[in-house]
Motif scaffolding. Structure first.
Motif, PDB file in Angstrom:
ATOM      1  N   HIS A   1      46.359  53.785  56.507  1.00  0.00           N
ATOM      2  CA  HIS A   1      46.140  52.712  55.518  1.00  0.00           C
ATOM      3  C   HIS A   1      45.273  51.611  56.123  1.00  0.00           C
ATOM      4  CE1 HIS A   1      49.122  54.167  52.530  1.00  0.00           C
ATOM      5  NE2 HIS A   1      49.581  54.797  53.600  1.00  0.00           N
TER       6      HIS A   1
ATOM      7  N   THR B   1      44.191  50.889  45.363  1.00  0.00           N
ATOM      8  CA  THR B   1      43.986  51.782  46.509  1.00  0.00           C
ATOM      9  C   THR B   1      42.982  52.869  46.153  1.00  0.00           C
ATOM     10  OG1 THR B   1      45.857  53.169  45.829  1.00  0.00           O
ATOM     11  CG2 THR B   1      46.326  51.438  47.435  1.00  0.00           C
TER      12      THR B   1
ATOM     13  N   TRP C   1      43.316  47.816  55.204  1.00  0.00           N
ATOM     14  CA  TRP C   1      43.021  46.661  54.347  1.00  0.00           C
ATOM     15  C   TRP C   1      41.764  45.992  54.931  1.00  0.00           C
ATOM     16  CZ3 TRP C   1      47.740  48.481  55.600  1.00  0.00           C
ATOM     17  CH2 TRP C   1      48.727  48.569  54.629  1.00  0.00           C
TER      18      TRP C   1
ATOM     19  N   HIS D   1      43.008  49.634  50.803  1.00  0.00           N
ATOM     20  CA  HIS D   1      43.703  48.688  49.929  1.00  0.00           C
ATOM     21  C   HIS D   1      42.765  47.515  49.651  1.00  0.00           C
ATOM     22  CE1 HIS D   1      47.909  50.310  50.703  1.00  0.00           C
ATOM     23  NE2 HIS D   1      47.176  50.959  51.585  1.00  0.00           N
TER      24      HIS D   1
END
Lengths: 473, 473
Positions: free
Chosen positions: A241, A106, A243, A100
């Motif tokens: 996921h 993304t 970041w 992200h």
């Protein structure tokens, strides 16, 4: 209560005789309960002690993290006790990393575009329950919950436990309340699977010749949650996921209940700067704008200020055993920072190795010595790799050079699936010893450097040649 | 017994006010008793706890080594409490190393041919006695011998001690013998000077963020003795005697009673090969032929087989403090292998630094934080140097290249006494921070490499020039 120490000889499945031992396992987490299964299958008498209550009866798991990334090494160890498929049945496959960006874009980096291998997000509670249920099926495994190890004499094989709150209360009604009630036990072999702050290891550290280091990193972590919405995942579930934000980062793993467990990792100084609700929200709006509405502002504020960020520690030991009396496994032997998702897998792999050595029917002290000798380099290597992967996850995944190398690795892996296994894949999807994974990567780096410099020299020669030929004309 | 925790304000010598604290010092060895003197001089109330009996009443010192090498850093710390001259009065100066070859030939390498500085062999008992006598002169130092620390709550400043055998017996006559009698105490600041296996450090290791490593080396050591003969030294007394033998070695330091304490350092495997008296004598006849008649064959056999070789450990920590509640100093903070003779000196230097920081009148937690920050690099550096000197002593001292470098260092030191201080001299005869001693040596190595390669290039050019000129003729 006191278990007597009796060594007696029994006939194993192959008709050979082996010494049947009274084995005390401290810690009934995933590694401890797996160890119990393994020792029980060899015919030993196993006492399994756990300081928490039975996780199958617990409402809330007090553990550090509620989901774990299971990969090849853990799967192999589970398969050896016939539990792999049962565990995978309720696990969520993660096919790659979903990155992200600050702007909320993304992108996906698959773990294994060639063979489609995945990591599996498994619930710690579910995994532990399956293992404990399997323990219940063995008449020679005896579980003792709410038994906190307070003293161990490894030389004499003696243990003392403090009872948990509930059991203590029951005892107190029979006994004088002012005297602390400690439970004594004895064992031929004590196996410490009691985690990063292992009480058994504290005894081993005092033995001459026991090398030990604990290293904290300057980064703290704090757990948040992205809840399910309308009984659905709020993000694609089949990814880990990430970041990445240079000096800090956030990751999220999917849970069975369609929520995500989110882990925020940052230097303690950054945590300290976020003192007010406004500062926190501003920080998230700047760095994690896409995640903020998924977590929910009020929930973020509640979860963030509820607890202080936790420390992360790397533990290295050598040896892992004391004569034929004691042994430490899993986090007790090699706790690591959680950034390779290999903590649980490495702990379970300890048992794959230990089994193969114990099956050689060596005297126990020789076998445990062999275990230490065969394991320490790999355990130290995965601790180092986990530290390295932290840098990669928070920082490198964003870089062009990292993605370029990833693409090159993937391409070569496609062409030479047996010769060119990228580092991440050898760690997560093979049983190659961890230290060999590192050596393999170093060989690849060297080769690429040579090819690159060769190409530059060749290009130069071609260019010079071309100019020369042109002049001749 | 319980000391109350009272912070009150007093006026110090300069008319400024400072907080007077109840300071508990654990360990009354040289570093602990020196710490007591320092805190008492600042006006604090000091409780000094020692698990052994009062060394002044003891016949035999149970300590690891009966003599110590005192150098500049230790002398400076002793001078600060007015004890340097008293200690030196009964110390034996050692002007250099006397090397003993396999054939019994001796050669001398002076420590400091320029300024004639020496190491001093001091008796541990004598040094400790002088320091404890000095403590007795302070009404605000209270000594408690035969008090073994068994529990410490650093956060709350609470301590529990088990009484020594004699005191325990006296107590038992009053109390019920079956209940263990522990002595409780409290303190504003707990200072651990309790050695390499520090009980206080065991508490600090459990605090999040406390980095710690203990590393054993594969070498064991065993103490022997060269007794006085006709009330005279059997070897020249003013040297540190070394028998370097590549993978093992022996050293000897002179004592006041004209004996030498001999320390045999060897890999444990070598110790294990010496099982019989004959094997031991053969080994000494081969490697230490000149020392054997001085030690005496029967005495050697007796001393060698009396005890097992001891382990040697290097300890590194960071931080050394816990808030404004606890602090570790000396071997508790940075135990090292004994091959630089800096263990005691580094421990005493801790107090020189601590004093200078405490005199800045900062809040105590800030001051202790500053102590950690100012000290850890140097403490880690001397641990590394001690490990390095083991290699130098057993191996390098024999080599031609080592002696050549030593000669070069000495010559440059003579010419540039302020610019070119050799590593050993900066460590032993200056107060240069240990990490800077290493940086200094690296700078010297670089410069020598450059000069050497410059000389080679120049020689080549001169040679080529000479040939060219010859051809022209």
């Amino acid at each position: 209560m006191s278990q007597s120490t009796t060594n007696y000889v029994y006939a194993d499945g192959n008709g050979a005789t082996a010494t049947r031992r009274n084995v005390a396992i401290v810690g009934a987490g995933p590694v401890g309960s797996l160890a119990a299964l393994n020792f029980a299958r060899m015919g030993h008498e196993v006492q399994l002690y756990e300081y928490r209550e039975d996780i199958r009866k617990a409402q809330l798991v007090q553990g550090r993290s509620i989901n774990l990334a299971l990969s090849q090494r853990g799967r192999k160890a589970l398969a050896a006790v016939g539990l792999e498929q049962q565990v995978l049945a309720t696990a969520i496959p993660m096919r790659g990393r979903m990155l992200h960006s600050v702007k909320g874009r993304t992108s996906i980096v698959l773990y294994d575009p060639c063979n489609n291998q995945c990591l599996y997000s498994v619930g710690r509670k579910r995994l532990n329950e399956l293992l404990l249920d399997a323990c219940d099926a063995f008449p020679n495994i005896h579980c003792h919950f709410e038994h906190k190890l307070v003293k161990a004499n490894v030389r004499e094989g003696r243990l003392q436990f403090r009872l948990g709150r509930e059991k203590q209360k029951m005892k107190e009604q029979e006994q004088q309340p002012e005297q602390e009630q400690l439970i004594s036990a004895s064992a031929d072999l004590i196996v410490g699977c009691d985690g990063a702050f292992s009480a058994l290891r504290q005894q081993l550290v005092r033995q001459p010749g026991f090398n030990y280091s604990q290293e904290y990193i300057g980064t703290g972590y704090l757990e948040l949650c992205i809840p399910a919405k309308d009984n659905e995942f709020q993000m694609p579930p089949n990814y880990l996921h990430i970041w990445p934000r240079d000096s800090f980062m956030m990751i999220a793993l999917p849970n069975q209940d369609k929520s995500f467990t989110v882990t925020l990792s940052m230097p303690f100084e950054v945590f300290e700067q976020l003192k007010t609700q406004q500062q926190l929200l501003d920080f998230f709006r700047t760095h994690y704008a896409d995640a903020l509405p998924l977590i929910g502002e009020q929930q973020l504020i509640k979860d963030f200020f509820k607890s202080r960020p936790q420390h992360l520690m790397s533990v290295k030991c050598k040896p892992y055993h004391y004569m034929d009396k004691a042994l430490i496994l899993g986090d007790a032997a090699h706790a690591m920072v959680p950034y390779y998702g290999q903590g649980l897998n490495a702990g379970m792999e300890d048992l794959t190795l230990l089994n193969s050595i114990l099956n050689q029917q060596l005297p126990l002290d020789v076998a445990l010595e062999k275990f230490t000798e065969s394991r320490w380099r790999d355990a130290h290597a995965i601790c180092d790799l986990a530290m390295y992967n932290y840098v990669e996850m928070r920082d490198l995944t964003k870089r062009w050079s990292f993605r370029c190398r990833k693409w090159l690795d993937t391409t070569l892996f496609r062409i030479f699936p047996n010769q060119w296994v990228p580092l991440y894949n050898s760690v997560s999807f093979t049983s190659m010893p961890y230290s060999q994974c590192i050596a393999n990567r170093q060989w690849q780096d060297q080769l690429l450097r040579k090819v690159l410099s060769g190409t530059i020299v060749l290009s130069f020669l071609v260019a010079v040649g071309a100019i020369y030929v042109r002049r001749l004309r």
